[in-house]
Design an enzyme around this catalytic site. Sequence first.
Site, short mmCIF file in Angstrom:
data_model
loop_
_atom_site.label_atom_id
_atom_site.label_comp_id
_atom_site.label_asym_id
_atom_site.label_seq_id
_atom_site.Cartn_x
_atom_site.Cartn_y
_atom_site.Cartn_z
N ASP A 1 -7.85 11.79 -39.14
CA ASP A 1 -9.17 11.31 -39.58
C ASP A 1 -9.00 10.05 -40.44
O ASP A 1 -7.96 9.87 -41.07
CB ASP A 1 -9.88 12.40 -40.41
CG ASP A 1 -11.40 12.29 -40.34
OD1 ASP A 1 -12.04 13.15 -39.71
OD2 ASP A 1 -11.95 11.31 -40.91
N ASN B 1 -12.10 13.16 -30.38
CA ASN B 1 -13.38 13.68 -30.87
C ASN B 1 -14.04 12.80 -31.93
O ASN B 1 -15.25 12.89 -32.13
CB ASN B 1 -13.13 15.09 -31.43
CG ASN B 1 -14.30 15.63 -32.20
OD1 ASN B 1 -15.28 16.07 -31.63
ND2 ASN B 1 -14.21 15.59 -33.54
N TYR C 1 -24.36 3.75 -29.15
CA TYR C 1 -23.85 5.12 -29.09
C TYR C 1 -23.97 5.67 -27.67
O TYR C 1 -23.02 6.21 -27.10
CB TYR C 1 -24.64 5.99 -30.08
CG TYR C 1 -24.15 7.42 -30.17
CD1 TYR C 1 -23.01 7.73 -30.90
CD2 TYR C 1 -24.83 8.46 -29.56
CE1 TYR C 1 -22.55 9.04 -31.00
CE2 TYR C 1 -24.40 9.77 -29.65
CZ TYR C 1 -23.26 10.06 -30.37
OH TYR C 1 -22.81 11.35 -30.47
N LYS D 1 -20.99 6.82 -25.11
CA LYS D 1 -20.86 8.22 -24.68
C LYS D 1 -20.92 8.33 -23.16
O LYS D 1 -20.31 9.22 -22.57
CB LYS D 1 -21.91 9.09 -25.37
CG LYS D 1 -21.68 9.24 -26.87
CD LYS D 1 -20.32 9.86 -27.19
CE LYS D 1 -20.06 10.04 -28.67
NZ LYS D 1 -18.76 10.65 -28.96
N THR E 1 -23.56 19.58 -38.14
CA THR E 1 -22.51 18.81 -38.82
C THR E 1 -23.19 17.69 -39.58
O THR E 1 -24.40 17.51 -39.47
CB THR E 1 -21.53 18.17 -37.81
OG1 THR E 1 -22.23 17.16 -37.09
CG2 THR E 1 -20.95 19.16 -36.84
P1 NAI Z 1 -18.84 14.49 -38.25
O1 NAI Z 1 -19.47 13.26 -38.80
O2 NAI Z 1 -19.04 15.80 -38.90
O3 NAI Z 1 -17.27 14.25 -38.07
C1 NAI Z 1 -16.75 13.08 -37.50
C2 NAI Z 1 -15.41 12.77 -38.13
O4 NAI Z 1 -14.91 11.56 -37.55
C3 NAI Z 1 -15.49 12.54 -39.64
O5 NAI Z 1 -14.54 13.35 -40.31
C4 NAI Z 1 -15.16 11.06 -39.80
O6 NAI Z 1 -14.48 10.75 -40.99
C5 NAI Z 1 -14.30 10.81 -38.57
N1 NAI Z 1 -14.25 9.41 -38.23
C6 NAI Z 1 -15.27 8.50 -38.22
N2 NAI Z 1 -14.82 7.28 -37.92
C7 NAI Z 1 -13.48 7.41 -37.72
C8 NAI Z 1 -12.45 6.49 -37.40
N3 NAI Z 1 -12.69 5.20 -37.22
N4 NAI Z 1 -11.19 6.97 -37.26
C9 NAI Z 1 -10.92 8.28 -37.46
N5 NAI Z 1 -11.86 9.19 -37.78
C10 NAI Z 1 -13.12 8.76 -37.91
O7 NAI Z 1 -19.32 14.51 -36.72
P2 NAI Z 1 -19.36 15.64 -35.62
O8 NAI Z 1 -20.76 16.04 -35.46
O9 NAI Z 1 -18.32 16.66 -35.84
O10 NAI Z 1 -18.99 14.73 -34.36
C11 NAI Z 1 -17.80 14.88 -33.63
C12 NAI Z 1 -18.03 14.29 -32.25
O11 NAI Z 1 -19.11 14.97 -31.62
C13 NAI Z 1 -18.45 12.80 -32.28
O12 NAI Z 1 -17.77 12.12 -31.25
C14 NAI Z 1 -19.93 12.85 -32.00
O13 NAI Z 1 -20.39 11.68 -31.38
C15 NAI Z 1 -20.03 14.05 -31.09
N6 NAI Z 1 -21.35 14.65 -31.05
C16 NAI Z 1 -21.91 15.24 -32.16
C17 NAI Z 1 -23.17 15.80 -32.08
C18 NAI Z 1 -23.82 16.45 -33.25
O14 NAI Z 1 -25.00 16.85 -33.12
N7 NAI Z 1 -23.17 16.64 -34.36
C19 NAI Z 1 -23.93 15.79 -30.83
C20 NAI Z 1 -23.25 15.17 -29.73
C21 NAI Z 1 -22.00 14.64 -29.84
#
Ligand code: NAI
Length: 251
Positions: A33, A86, A152, A156, A187
């Site tokens: 991360d 992810n 975005y 995706k 989240t």
């Molecule tokens: P989150 O915001 O809880 O976690 C995402 C993590 O990615 C964070 O820990 C952040 O620090 C890290 N991150 C951000 N930029 C980064 C970088 N440049 N390098 C390394 N790490 C980085 O988000 P969540 O919800 O767990 O999302 C995970 C995946 O799921 C994402 O790809 C998101 O697009 C996808 N997603 C999430 C949805 C939701 O409703 N939460 C719905 C659809 C897809």
Amino acid sequence: MEKIAIVTGAGNGIGAATAKKFAKAGIKVAVVDIAEDQAQKVVEEIKESGGEAMAIRCDVSKKADVESCITQVESAYGVPTILINNAGIGGPFHRVDEVTEEEFDLVFGVNIKSVYLFAHNLLPKMKELGFGRIVNTSSIQGMYGSPGSSSYVATKHAVIGYTKTIAAEWGKYGITCNAVCPGFVQTAMGAQDDEVDDYTKKVMSMTPTHTIATPDELADMMFFLIEQGYMNGSVNVMDGGITCHVGIMDV
Ligand code: NAI
């Protein structure tokens, strides 16, 4: 074959739940991360429950960071056999004419260039082992348009295209690549954890199950996909049914 996983964006949300699920199953996990303190917290939790994990600070959009991340995992555990791409960012949420070049590049860097950087480096190594499992996190916004989210949405969709092409190119080497498309997940990105705010209420009312997903539900799907050998190039929607109806009528 020893199971060694890289999970990106594992400091929070879906990635953190996935890292914990994998570690419980005896997989050695690199918790990757950009937020190092968050990654470290997840590693501590995993270690407290008897699992094996290491935290790696990495900006997944940067080639040098990704290369260093992979080297660190190889030195500590060996060649990663599982890759969960992810990490992702959503906003800024603007109309197309308002999106700046910097914003566009940022979202593309984190959400899709990262998939290239990790896959480009690891696929030849997985080929040598004759085994690999890759899961890429897309979104239901990888299947539909969404006002205010052009960058975005485009990334995706690209994640799905990348997934299918990796599956088609590398399946013959024992490597599978699949995508998950979450709907709305509890989240930081998806919704508030502790309160049911107006946005969450709206999402829940539009979703046939009237719920939003938990990160653990997504982690279960990730685990299922890495355990399979014949799921390859699949696009797996977990959205409570929100994309299965047009939302005009109800009975
Ligand atoms: P989150 O915001 O809880 O976690 C995402 C993590 O990615 C964070 O820990 C952040 O620090 C890290 N991150 C951000 N930029 C980064 C970088 N440049 N390098 C390394 N790490 C980085 O988000 P969540 O919800 O767990 O999302 C995970 C995946 O799921 C994402 O790809 C998101 O697009 C996808 N997603 C999430 C949805 C939701 O409703 N939460 C719905 C659809 C897809």
